[in-house]
Design a protein around this motif. Structure first.
Motif, PDB file in Angstrom:
ATOM      1  N   LYS A  18       9.200  -1.822  -8.577  1.00  0.00           N
ATOM      2  CA  LYS A  18       7.774  -1.905  -8.269  1.00  0.00           C
ATOM      3  C   LYS A  18       6.909  -0.988  -9.134  1.00  0.00           C
ATOM      4  O   LYS A  18       6.045  -1.440  -9.888  1.00  0.00           O
ATOM      5  CB  LYS A  18       7.555  -1.567  -6.787  1.00  0.00           C
ATOM      6  N   ALA A  22       4.814  -1.640 -12.918  1.00  0.00           N
ATOM      7  CA  ALA A  22       3.363  -1.717 -12.730  1.00  0.00           C
ATOM      8  C   ALA A  22       2.639  -0.694 -13.602  1.00  0.00           C
ATOM      9  O   ALA A  22       1.660  -1.018 -14.291  1.00  0.00           O
ATOM     10  CB  ALA A  22       3.018  -1.491 -11.263  1.00  0.00           C
ATOM     11  N   HIS A 130      -5.657  -1.108  -2.811  1.00  0.00           N
ATOM     12  CA  HIS A 130      -5.782  -2.548  -3.068  1.00  0.00           C
ATOM     13  C   HIS A 130      -7.181  -3.022  -2.666  1.00  0.00           C
ATOM     14  O   HIS A 130      -7.715  -2.587  -1.641  1.00  0.00           O
ATOM     15  CB  HIS A 130      -4.724  -3.324  -2.282  1.00  0.00           C
ATOM     16  N   PRO A 258       2.095  -8.685  -6.426  1.00  0.00           N
ATOM     17  CA  PRO A 258       1.382  -8.435  -7.686  1.00  0.00           C
ATOM     18  C   PRO A 258       1.201  -9.673  -8.547  1.00  0.00           C
ATOM     19  O   PRO A 258       0.591  -9.586  -9.616  1.00  0.00           O
ATOM     20  CB  PRO A 258       2.313  -7.439  -8.394  1.00  0.00           C
ATOM     21  N   ASP A 259       1.719 -10.816  -8.082  1.00  0.00           N
ATOM     22  CA  ASP A 259       1.726 -12.005  -8.930  1.00  0.00           C
ATOM     23  C   ASP A 259       1.004 -13.209  -8.337  1.00  0.00           C
ATOM     24  O   ASP A 259       1.100 -14.317  -8.869  1.00  0.00           O
ATOM     25  CB  ASP A 259       3.165 -12.389  -9.270  1.00  0.00           C
ATOM     26  N   ASP A 281      -2.114  -5.490  -9.083  1.00  0.00           N
ATOM     27  CA  ASP A 281      -0.930  -4.749  -8.654  1.00  0.00           C
ATOM     28  C   ASP A 281      -1.371  -3.414  -8.073  1.00  0.00           C
ATOM     29  O   ASP A 281      -1.921  -2.569  -8.795  1.00  0.00           O
ATOM     30  CB  ASP A 281       0.014  -4.528  -9.838  1.00  0.00           C
ATOM     31  N   TYR A 283       0.278  -0.909  -7.193  1.00  0.00           N
ATOM     32  CA  TYR A 283       0.962   0.239  -7.780  1.00  0.00           C
ATOM     33  C   TYR A 283       0.328   0.639  -9.114  1.00  0.00           C
ATOM     34  O   TYR A 283       0.245   1.830  -9.438  1.00  0.00           O
ATOM     35  CB  TYR A 283       2.444  -0.059  -7.974  1.00  0.00           C
ATOM     36  N   ARG A 284      -0.117  -0.342  -9.872  1.00  0.00           N
ATOM     37  CA  ARG A 284      -0.835  -0.011 -11.110  1.00  0.00           C
ATOM     38  C   ARG A 284      -2.162   0.670 -10.786  1.00  0.00           C
ATOM     39  O   ARG A 284      -2.536   1.652 -11.427  1.00  0.00           O
ATOM     40  CB  ARG A 284      -1.083  -1.270 -11.944  1.00  0.00           C
TER      41      ARG A 284
END
Length: 329
Positions: A18, A22, A130, A258-259, A281, A283-284
């Motif tokens: 994960k 990211a 998010h 994330p996709d 994403d 996490y990014r």
């Protein structure tokens, strides 16, 4: 400096599957090093992930002057000691949740952070960043559901592997520490307050001695929040936020994919509005925000003290479950 050079402690699945992929997509993060307890293990993982440097010990990574920040995804009982070591080595620290085994241990990390005020320190509750949660909080704050009254959350998965650290009590395993921390965190986030008292019912696995099923109610004075979490249930997650004139429902509140696009529903007397979000994403986003705080020398999005406050609620729920009474936080 245009990018923060990151080192990662360990090869935990959340890191390799994960977080690292990211952050490798970020314009602000560069994953330059990966450490494990053996050189062979770290080298194999680094090669697979395209990371330039690998280290045969955590100490070697911390000693590298070319590492600016450390991501700590180690098992729960190693969060505080290795995060403190990272701070002492002059590294900024992003540490996985929960921050430690107890609120007292978490406070040790807070104090260590205060001893190194030039360094950034944050717990990795990625969900808060998010856009779906930013929007949910904005809707509540701006009166989109009227007066906030109660929140209902559910989070579960099935895990019976005796070797998994989540099933080791002395490593900080169990549902409350692993996933119950999310409904607690989001409730404090949405109410923008701390619960005054809690009640709870907690069931323990007779072999692992970890909590496998927990339900709790948190009293915020102006409203309540209830949740159930389980580690031996069918996988599911959902959050509903209720007010006097409307509600917000979040379809995938914690493990936002994330996709593919995410969506939430905002219901009022006028009907139900579906709000969709572009693919992103979390996490990014978390890595970007933390790196921006370092580069600009600005506060991190979530102060580390928030992590200790979350731990205090977990501890109160455990006490309430054992005593069968409401417990003060």
């Amino acid at each position: 400096m245009s990018k923060i050079r990151w080192g990662v402690l360990g090869v935990a699945k959340i890191a390799t599957v994960k977080v690292i992929p990211a952050m490798q997509q970020s314009d602000l993060c560069e994953i330059t090093g990966l450490a494990s307890r053996t050189a062979e293990k770290s080298r194999a993982a680094a090669e697979e992930l395209g990371i330039a440097n690998s280290y045969g010990s955590y100490e070697d990574l911390l000693a590298d002057p070319d590492i600016d920040a450390v991501y700590n995804p180690l098992p729960n009982h190693l969060h505080v000691p290795w995060s403190i070591k990272a701070l002492e080595a002059g590294k900024h620290v992003l540490c996985e949740k929960p921050i430690g085994l107890t609120s007292t241990e978490g406070q040790q990390l807070v104090d260590a952070g205060k001893a190194h005020p030039q360094l950034k320190l944050m717990e990795a509750f990625m969900y808060r960043h998010h856009p779906q949660w930013v929007t949910a909080k904005k809707l509540v704050k701006e009166g989109g559901i009227g007066e906030l009254r109660t929140i209902q959350s559910f989070f579960s998965y099935f895990l019976s592997d005796p070797d998994n650290y989540r099933n080791h009590a002395d490593w900080g395993g169990g549902g409350l520490m692993d996933i119950g921390c999310y409904p607690i965190s989001l409730s404090r986030f949405i109410f923008d307050a701390e619960p005054t008292s809690v009640s709870g019912a907690v069931e323990y696995d007779p072999n692992f001695n970890i909590d496998r099923l927990a339900s709790a109610t948190m009293d915020f004075g102006v409203g309540t929040s209830t949740f159930t979490c389980g580690t031996q249930l069918t996988p599911y997650q959902r959050v509903n936020i209720f007010g006097t004139t409307g509600r917000v429902e979040i379809e995938i509140p914690f493990n936002a994919p994330p996709d593919c696009p995410c969506k939430i529903w905002h219901e009022t007397a006028a009907g139900i509005e579906e709000i969709s979000f572009d693919i992103c994403d979390q996490y990014r986003i978390q890595g970007d925000l933390f790196s921006e705080a370092i580069l600009n020398n600005t506060p991190v999005p979530t102060p580390i003290e928030d992590a200790v406050a979350n731990m205090r609620v977990i501890e109160a729920i455990v006490r309430a479950g054992k005593a069968g009474v409401w417990e003060q936080v």
